[in-house]
Design a protein around this motif. Structure first.
Motif, PDB file in Angstrom:
ATOM      1  N   THR A 236       0.822  -1.211   0.000  1.00 18.97           N
ATOM      2  CA  THR A 236       0.000   0.000   0.000  1.00 18.97           C
ATOM      3  C   THR A 236       0.856   1.260   0.000  1.00 18.97           C
ATOM      4  OG1 THR A 236      -0.102  -0.175   2.406  1.00 18.97           O
ATOM      5  CG2 THR A 236      -1.924  -1.121   1.151  1.00 18.97           C
ATOM      6  N   LEU A 237       2.109   1.153   0.470  1.00 12.70           N
ATOM      7  CA  LEU A 237       3.040   2.273   0.425  1.00 12.70           C
ATOM      8  C   LEU A 237       3.976   2.103  -0.775  1.00 12.70           C
ATOM      9  CD1 LEU A 237       4.173   2.537   4.163  1.00 12.70           C
ATOM     10  CD2 LEU A 237       2.554   4.023   2.971  1.00 12.70           C
ATOM     11  N   PRO A 238       4.303   3.182  -1.474  1.00 11.57           N
ATOM     12  CA  PRO A 238       5.227   3.054  -2.608  1.00 11.57           C
ATOM     13  C   PRO A 238       6.547   2.410  -2.226  1.00 11.57           C
ATOM     14  CG  PRO A 238       4.217   5.237  -2.582  1.00 11.57           C
ATOM     15  CD  PRO A 238       3.802   4.562  -1.309  1.00 11.57           C
ATOM     16  N   ILE A 239       7.026   2.667  -1.006  1.00 10.47           N
ATOM     17  CA  ILE A 239       8.317   2.127  -0.593  1.00 10.47           C
ATOM     18  C   ILE A 239       8.255   0.640  -0.261  1.00 10.47           C
ATOM     19  CG2 ILE A 239       9.306   4.297   0.206  1.00 10.47           C
ATOM     20  CD1 ILE A 239       8.426   3.587   3.030  1.00 10.47           C
ATOM     21  N   GLY A 240       7.051   0.057  -0.241  1.00  9.08           N
ATOM     22  CA  GLY A 240       6.931  -1.363   0.055  1.00  9.08           C
ATOM     23  C   GLY A 240       7.297  -2.255  -1.103  1.00  9.08           C
TER      24      GLY A 240
END
Length: 366
Positions: A236-240
């Motif tokens: 759900t987070l771009p950094i994931g």
């Protein structure tokens, strides 16, 4: 406990309450685990400059890890050679190690440099004094220490894990924060909480829980020095997920998170874009000191939005940590209860079973 560990995983139970509440059990852990195993104390990048240091304990032994004038990492006994005061506290930078009690002082390689008035004492020779060295090695950007002179190198100790996570390139991940906390729980309750993701949908229902699908998790059998499990998902987070500039990860690896429990006390969540970790140190059966930190993969550090990514990550992890704290402190409050009994483990708690077997294999008397 040993009888339970001899059961096949399909019939395994949680560890009995006494494992968490017994002072005698903690004494065994200090003797047979902490004084013999490799223990992680932090990221090497946190000690970037000459004189940078951090402090930790190996069982009852205080240790200081520092960057010396030649740029090498050293670990030294953090106990003065005069009247046995602790030398350094916390984390910081020094040009010389100065005892806060009587001002005996040492160079960054541990040699005694000065001792006020001791030149008046016949036969005293400062050249005969040096802080005992402690074995110190790095692996994947982490600093490990041990009192065990016979332990194999940490790179050999964790060679199987290096092979499993090689595509991530964790050595190059950049730590962006670290903190220290003390929670009111047993260290193993917190370790087990980190090892399994069965609790995510409920305990973390206000944060990561709604995005955690239990059927996406894989929990292979653990290894001698560690256990692990995988979650493959669209984060759900771009950094994931992997950054578009990331050329190391291909296929499913670009969206696979690895959750690592390196025995006995180093816990890491490693995603394609960020990592976070806990390093545990028991302070009795009911308190645990926690070194908590995290950071980003190099591609996200180099991204123009790096500052925003760092802030987003820290906010999320603070919220997740608060949820975990409520959960593990609640367990410790009632694990003493007369009617408390260990229940069957779920298929997603294979890491807990392997952790219990690790403990049983290391503790000489139980």
């Amino acid at each position: 406990m040993r009888e339970n560990c001899e059961r096949p995983f399909e019939d395994a139970r949680a560890m009995p309450p006494g494992v968490y509440t017994s002072e005698a059990f903690l004494t065994l852990e200090q003797r047979d685990l902490f004084e013999h195993e490799w223990l992680c104390v932090g990221r090497a990048s946190a000690l970037a400059q000459s004189g940078d240091y951090l402090t930790a304990r190996i069982g009852d032994q205080p240790v200081a890890v520092l960057r010396d004038t030649d740029g090498a990492l050293r670990a030294l006994s953090n106990v003065c050679l005069h009247r046995m005061s602790v030398l350094l506290e916390g984390q910081g930078n020094v040009h010389r190690i100065v005892c806060p009690y009587h001002a005996w002082n040492y160079t960054l390689d541990g040699k005694l440099a000065g001792a006020p008035l001791m030149d008046r004492q016949p036969g005293f020779c400062k050249e005969h004094y040096a802080l005992p060295a402690v074995r110190c090695e790095t692996w994947q950007g982490w600093i490990y220490v041990t009192l065990n002179e016979h332990a194999p190198p940490v790179s050999a100790h964790l060679a199987e894990l290096s092979a499993l996570i090689e595509p991530y390139g964790m050595t190059d991940y950049v730590e962006t924060f670290h903190e220290e906390h003390v929670w009111d729980t047993n260290w193993k309750i917190l370790a087990e909480n980190f090892m399994e993701s069965y609790h995510l949908p409920m305990l973390h229902r206000a944060t990561v829980g709604p995005h955690s699908k239990l059927d996406e998790m894989e929990c292979p059998p653990g290894h001698r020095a560690f256990n692990y499990h995988w979650i493959t998902k669209e984060a759900t987070l771009p950094i994931g997920n992997a950054h578009p500039a990331n050329q190391r990860l291909q296929g499913h690896w670009r969206r696979t998170t690895a959750l690592l429990a390196i025995y006995p006390t180093h816990l890491v969540t490693l995603t394609p874009g960020y990592f976070w970790y806990l390093i545990l140190q028991p302070m009795g059966v009911g308190k645990v000191h926690i070194r908590f930190g995290g950071g980003l993969a190099p591609e996200f550090i180099d991204d123009p939005k790096a500052t925003d990514y760092m802030a987003t990550l820290k906010t999320l992890l603070d919220e997740v940590n608060a949820e975990d704290r409520r959960g593990v402190e609640a367990v410790f409050r009632v694990v003493h209860a007369p009617l408390a009994k260990p229940g069957r483990l779920s298929p997603l708690e294979r890491p807990n079973y392997d952790f219990a077997r690790y403990l049983a294999s290391r503790l000489g008397a139980m």
